[in-house]
Design a protein around this motif. Structure first.
Motif, mmCIF file in Angstrom:
data_model
loop_
_atom_site.group_PDB
_atom_site.id
_atom_site.type_symbol
_atom_site.label_atom_id
_atom_site.label_comp_id
_atom_site.label_asym_id
_atom_site.label_seq_id
_atom_site.Cartn_x
_atom_site.Cartn_y
_atom_site.Cartn_z
ATOM 1 N N VAL A 97 0.848 -1.196 0.000
ATOM 2 C CA VAL A 97 0.000 0.000 0.000
ATOM 3 C C VAL A 97 0.881 1.243 0.000
ATOM 4 N N PRO B 63 3.137 1.771 -6.347
ATOM 5 C CA PRO B 63 2.302 2.831 -6.910
ATOM 6 C C PRO B 63 1.008 2.260 -7.489
ATOM 7 N N GLY B 64 -0.081 2.853 -7.111
ATOM 8 C CA GLY B 64 -1.367 2.461 -7.696
ATOM 9 C C GLY B 64 -1.937 1.168 -7.137
ATOM 10 N N THR C 246 -3.578 0.520 -4.428
ATOM 11 C CA THR C 246 -4.917 0.590 -3.835
ATOM 12 C C THR C 246 -5.965 1.163 -4.778
ATOM 13 N N SER C 247 -5.579 1.493 -5.998
ATOM 14 C CA SER C 247 -6.580 2.054 -6.907
ATOM 15 C C SER C 247 -7.663 1.019 -7.195
ATOM 16 N N THR C 248 -8.895 1.506 -7.332
ATOM 17 C CA THR C 248 -10.016 0.610 -7.583
ATOM 18 C C THR C 248 -9.744 -0.258 -8.808
ATOM 19 N N PHE C 249 -9.222 0.389 -9.830
ATOM 20 C CA PHE C 249 -8.936 -0.343 -11.059
ATOM 21 C C PHE C 249 -8.019 -1.529 -10.775
ATOM 22 N N ASN C 250 -6.969 -1.255 -10.018
ATOM 23 C CA ASN C 250 -5.995 -2.316 -9.729
ATOM 24 C C ASN C 250 -6.628 -3.432 -8.902
ATOM 25 N N LEU C 251 -7.399 -3.046 -7.910
ATOM 26 C CA LEU C 251 -7.981 -4.072 -7.033
ATOM 27 C C LEU C 251 -8.962 -4.954 -7.796
ATOM 28 N N ASN D 139 -8.830 -5.502 -10.901
ATOM 29 C CA ASN D 139 -7.951 -6.299 -11.744
ATOM 30 C C ASN D 139 -7.464 -7.549 -10.998
ATOM 31 N N ASN E 97 0.558 -9.173 -7.824
ATOM 32 C CA ASN E 97 0.273 -7.830 -8.313
ATOM 33 C C ASN E 97 1.227 -6.794 -7.717
#
Lengths: 508, 326, 343
Positions: free
Chosen positions: C48, C52-53, C55-60, C62, C306
């Motif tokens: 976290v 980088p990135g 915790t972004s919704t997109f990443n999660l 994914n 990830n």
């Protein structure tokens, strides 16, 4: 007890069952009466457990009739028997260790809506029943594996009660219970009897049978040899019905001259277990050791075999001081151990008689790391003959032997080592009367040959019958040493429970 | 009770259950002999022995010891690979064959010791301990070879050493076969004739009894896992000497076949104990079926189906009939 | 008549000692569980902060998508372990599950490429998956073969059949269902992620909400007790293997949708599936495999891969860290069990 108008719950008559050449049951009969507690006794192999398994639908009888609640039943299955209200409390605690108490009590009869269960309702009902019948309160959601042995037994009985049992069969239910729990179990059983439930009580403990049962059916050689009223028949008479000989013969008499001390223990202590323990065992002597569960007696025995390491004190064998931190060292130093759990620690069921007997002494029969089969066979054959172990041949699996013969194999293993000190931990638990006598004879012979024997037992009759001297441990200390006329079960019991000892002295 | 032991009714079922492997073996040999003219030729059998039997058999010997002790080693593939990797790397760096073999076996030894520590010191069950080591070993190889690049040894590179191992023969018998024979006899003696072997059997039958009989269970168990890893290491060296390269993660291919062969072998004994003879028979069975299917025109893919079905059938007959006789 | 057998006099001291012991044991178990979970949390916290990135919704989302296949397979494996008992050598295990998925994917993709519709193709894949499961059940329950061995043999059969069917090639596939799974979305969450969510909800409800699930645990935890309670142990164990085959079939549809093809090499997933099912036990209060625990460890494994990716750490570390974690968790567990083993 009403004898005129007895309501018969279960009647089994002329039941026969063969396993290959073995006749397990031969025209055996069993009558279970409502509102009465029936004791079922007999040696192992007498057919008690077989006839119970027939009733439970686990074994199909070859012939005979079974009438339950007035109806002749054929083709019993475990499920159909339960539907008829006949419930079994097995000797093994048949509970799922990772289940909660509620789940265990209602397994197979879950409470809920449709396919879904309500865990809360089950826990609450179970807690309710436990409270009502046993006065037992457990935290909600307690797992079965976190319960004591006695509590698990109680949960098992609750299971049957939750399903409205009309016949309750209990197989050795008190084996692992403490006295107060036994008393409260008896109270429960009496209450159930008064409510009209038929109770069958199977036990090796004759005093319990005498105390609890209204009738006792004795089995021998696969058939029932009589049903008696224990208030009119003495325990001795019942035992002689079981073994068809006199009780006096159970404890063979012997006379030996004691030699020099072989095992000497001084000032032994184990944190949280015991302290200031000192005694010795002389060549040819059988010394008993007893105490309540948690008294420290068990831990003393474990320290002597290196299963636990004492925090301080001396252990000497034949004058040599030992440091016992593992069984490896204990065995090397000539200490033999007959563990309580025979199947887990005593003999390997999947190995042959030969492999078991030579296991601890292989170095004797080997040259440069290779086993010499000739000398091994010779030694093993000698021991099989000497101990009259009943086995088809030396390469038969120990699994195929009877319990008593398995115990003899375990003893032979140490004879093969020529051990000088024998530590026995409850060697006759769950062994039938006949095999007990053989084991006692064997102990006498060992002692006669100059071994030093320490016998840990909670069977007071056995201690009095077999030992030259008995040490009693109470709360981690030696509470007394008894021998001669002062050695009787009343005195041992008193000393074990902390009453002022009327003993020979405190240290030997 | 003891009566049941000598109830002498040698039923057909019991017979079939005991000898199901041998019967299957004979039937398969006869089948292929009849359907393929080349199957029984010495050249073909020789080929099977050298290419399909030796390496698998040596891994299986190690597993036989471990399974006898009541454990399992899922990391044999890692031992194979590590030995192979270090061996090839050392040779590529110009070291002599002796150093290469020593280094390769040393790498396998490290895997074995790691397993031993996890199992005997940290009390992790063999299945999980060796599963963890398998994962770590795969990572290590990927990291060491930038993701699994094979290391090839061009000819001329210490080729003498390779030839000394893989391509020579003694009295017409190729060196790898001699290695297998020697190791088989050694493991047989160790497992079935020695004091150590007896301890291994006792630990496999009932560890508590072994401990209560004064056997140094942790020490013997460590030895078991070290031996297994070393044997797998021998296979690793033979493998890279034969293919003149190290291909990362190739050792895993042995795992399932070796377990299968060992357990096929256990059907020979009444108590289902592994044995060296049984294991070798299991390996031979697998190898002959692979080869035979190839000869009768099944492609590589069908071979796998065939092997799977065969193992399934042998197990089914052995376990099923035994259950029926109980 | 005097008593001749010593039963313990159950004084107050005995009572407190017994409960004290079990309380101490429960505390130790709690420490172990929390320790393992804290280790997981620490790794996540590191990501976290430093990835980088992460915790972004997109990443999660994914990660959830990427975890769908592993998750569905791990449910199958978990059910087998629940029903067969968690003793790894004698208990329940399905080594064929990943190979089974490969076979189902091959069947599915091949039928689609032959022009069969989605319905028929999916049905065929499910039939094949359950048939393989039934074969396992027959071997384990009917013939009494050790699960480890039985499923090992079936693994070979399934993998071989996949190879035969595809000749070890990539079989491309496209269909409305696949298109929907790849690009469809609802509430901003992709269809693939929904697949995992819905499947999880159903399987958690069945295993942890119904009497059936409760009995399944009993069958695996203590077969004798289950039998004594009148349950048909063979039925429950068979069910888990067939369910495992069903999971393999569902996962095959997901994997074909992600890759738009069936590809060889699905067998490599086996170890991760096993790891997920085994690691999941630390999330359970009773130290038993649970569907929720399996889901958490699947997500954890997904997040681990990830996070490494985002930190530009070589993905080759993932296996090693996974292995080390298994060892860590199990070592701590066995340590805690050892300290309670004096009973």
């Amino acid at each position: 007890m009403q004898t005129a108008k007895r309501e018969i719950a279960v009647s089994m008559s002329n039941i026969s069952k063969r396993f290959g050449p073995v006749r397990a049951l031969e025209n055996a009969n069993l009558e279970i009466v409502r509102g009465s507690i029936l004791g079922l006794v007999g040696q192992n192999g007498a057919g008690k457990s077989t006839i119970i398994k027939v009733l439970a639908g686990i074994i199909k009888p070859d012939s005979g009739t079974i009438v339950i609640n007035g109806e002749t039943v054929t083709a019993l299955s475990p499920a159909s028997v339960e539907k008829l209200g006949v419930h079994f409390i097995h000797q093994d605690r048949l509970l799922v260790p990772t289940a909660t108490v509620g789940e265990a009590v209602f397994l197979g009869h879950e409470i809920g809506f449709g396919p879904f269960v309500s865990r809360r309702a089950m826990e609450r009902r179970a807690a309710d029943l436990l409270q009502r019948f046993f006065g037992l309160e457990l935290p909600v959601g307690t797992l079965v594996k976190d319960l004591t042995t006695a509590q698990q037994k109680v949960v098992q009985i609750t299971r049957a009660l939750a399903q409205k049992a009309s016949v309750l069969v209990l197989d050795e239910p008190t084996a692992a219970l403490v006295k107060r729990e036994v008393d409260s179990l008896f109270d429960v059983l009496r209450r159930l009897r008064d409510d009209g439930i038929a109770v069958v009580f199977i036990s090796h403990y004759m005093q319990e049978i005498e105390k609890l049962c209204d009738r006792v059916t004795v089995m021998r050689n696969g058939t029932d040899v009589g049903t008696v009223d224990p208030r009119e028949t003495s325990v001795e008479e019942i035992i002689s019905m079981m073994i068809a000989r006199d009780v006096g013969e159970m404890f063979p008499k012997r006379s030996v001259t004691l030699g020099a001390p072989v095992l000497e223990v001084a000032n032994l202590r184990l944190g949280g277990g015991f302290e200031n323990i000192g005694f010795n065992v002389r060549a040819g002597e059988i010394v008993g050791l007893t105490g309540l569960l948690g008294s420290g007696a068990k831990e003393i025995v474990q320290c002597l075999f290196g299963l636990k390491t004492a925090d301080g004190g001396l252990i000497k064998v034949e004058g040599r001081e030992l440091s016992l931190s593992t069984p490896v060292k204990a065995v090397r130093d000539g200490i033999a151990m007959l563990p309580e759990d025979r199947r887990a620690h005593g003999v390997a069921l999947g190995l042959s008689v030969r492999e078991n007997i030579s296991l601890a002494s292989l170095r004797r029969y080997s040259k440069s790391g290779l086993v010499s089969r000739g000398s091994e066979n010779q030694a093993v054959d000698g021991l099989i003959k000497e101990l009259s172990i009943k086995t088809p041949h030396r390469d038969a699996l120990v699994r195929e032997l009877s319990g008593g013969n398995q115990q003899k194999v375990a003893i032979a293993k140490w004879l093969s080592c020529q051990s000088r000190v024998y530590v026995l931990d409850e060697p006759t638990v769950a062994v039938d009367v006949g095999a007990k006598v053989e084991i006692y004879n064997l102990l006498n012979r060992l002692a006669g040959e100059g071994a030093a024997i320490l016998l840990l037992s909670s069977d007071l009759l056995e201690l009095v019958g077999v030992c030259d001297r008995v040490l009693v441990v109470y709360r981690g200390r030696l509470a007394g040493t008894f021998s001669g006329p002062s050695m009787n079960s009343d005195a041992l019991l008193a000393a074990s429970s902390g009453a002022r000892p009327d003993a020979d002295g405190v240290a030997a | 009770m003891s009566v049941s032991a000598n109830s002498p009714k040698p039923s057909l079922r019991a017979f079939l259950a005991k000898y199901s492997v041998l019967i299957a073996f004979a039937a398969i040999v006869i089948f292929f002999a009849l359907t393929s003219p080349t199957f029984l030729t010495p050249a073909n059998l020789f080929n099977v022995l050298v290419n399909n039997v030796v390496m698998l058999a040596i891994v299986a010997l190690g597993l036989t010891i471990v399974i006898s002790s009541g454990g399992i080693d899922l990391s044999v593939g890692v031992s194979v690979d590590m030995a192979s990797m270090v061996f090839v790397m050392l040779l590529a760096a110009g070291y002599s064959g002796v150093v290469g073999v020593g280094g390769g076996l040393g790498a396998a030894l490290v895997v074995g010791i790691l397993n031993a520590i996890l199992i005997t010191r940290l009390n992790i069950s063999p299945f999980l301990a060796t599963l963890g080591v398998l994962f770590i070993g795969q990572s290590t190889q990927q990291l060491a070879t930038s993701g699994g690049q094979p290391i090839y040894l061009t000819s001329g590179y210490a080729s003498d050493q390779f030839n000394a191992i893989a391509r020579t023969a003694l009295f017409g018998v190729p060196t790898p076969v001699i290695v297998l024979i020697v190791l088989s006899i050694a493991v047989h003696v160790l497992l079935h004739r020695s004091v150590f072997g007896r301890y291994v059997q006792a630990m496999g039958a009932q560890p508590g009894v072994a401990w209560y009989s004064g056997i140094r269970v942790p020490r013997e168990l460590s030895m078991v896992h070290v031996l297994c890893a070393l044997l797998a290491g021998v296979t690793g060296i033979l493998l890279s000497a034969t293919v003149k390269s190290y291909v990362p993660l190739s050792g895993n291919a042995f795992l399932l076949d070796a377990i299968g062969a060992t357990f096929i072998g256990t059907t020979l004994s009444r108590e289902r104990k592994p044995s060296v003879v049984g294991t070798l028979l299991g390996v031979l069975l697998l190898a002959i079926v692979k080869n035979g299917l190839l000869l009768v025109g099944w492609n590589f893919y069908w071979q796998q189906v065939g092997i799977g079905l065969l193992v399934f059938l042998v197990l089914a007959v052995s376990f099923g009939l035994r259950r029926a006789t109980h | 008549m005097s008593a001749t057998t010593l039963h313990t006099e159950a004084g107050a001291s005995d009572e407190t000692r017994a409960t004290g012991k079990s309380a101490g044991r429960r505390f130790a178990t709690l420490v172990v569980r929390l320790g393992a979970i804290a280790a997981f949390a620490a790794i996540m916290a590191y990501f976290v902060v430093f990835a980088p990135g992460f915790t972004s919704t997109f990443n999660l989302i994914n990660v959830v998508e990427q975890s769908a296949i592993l998750g569905v397979l791990a449910y199958g494996m978990t059910s087998v372990i629940i029903g067969g008992g968690s003793d790894v050598t004698e208990g329940g295990i399905d080594l064929s599950i990943a190979a089974n998925m490969g076979l189902c994917a091959a069947v599915y993709a091949t039928l689609l490429s032959m022009g069969c519709g989605d319905f028929l193709s999916v049905l065929a894949a499910i039939a094949v998956g359950m048939a393989v499961g039934a074969l396992n059940a027959l071997a384990v329950v009917g013939l009494g073969i050790l699960p480890l061995l039985a499923t090992l043999a079936v693994l070979n059969v399934a993998a071989g059949m996949e190879l035969t069917l595809t000749q070890n090639t990539v079989v491309g596939a496209s269909s409305p269902l696949l298109a929907f799974l790849v690009s469809g979305s609802f509430l901003g969450i992709s269809a693939l992620a929904w697949a995992l969510i819905v499947f999880s909800a159903i399987i958690i409800a069945i295993i942890h909400g119904t009497a059936f699930g409760l009995r399944l645990y009993a069958v695996g935890g203590h077969p004798e007790a289950a039998r004594a309670a009148g349950l048909s142990v063979p039925f429950y164990v068979s069910f888990t293997y067939v369910l495992s085959g069903f999971c393999a079939a569902v996962a095959s549809v997901l994997t074909v949708s992600r890759l738009s093809a069936s590809t060889p090499g699905s067998g490599e997933l086996l170890l991760s599936v096993l790891a997920a099912a085994l690691l999941g036990t630390v999330f359970s209060r009773r130290f038993v495999p649970t569907m929720g625990g399996t889901l958490l460890s699947v997500l954890f494994i997904g997040l681990l891969a990830n996070g490494f990716q985002l930190l530009n750490v070589s993905s080759y570390w993932v296996n090693g860290v996974q292995g080390a974690l298994i060892l860590l968790v199990v070592a701590i567990t066995s340590f805690a069990r050892g300290s309670e083993g004096s009973r």
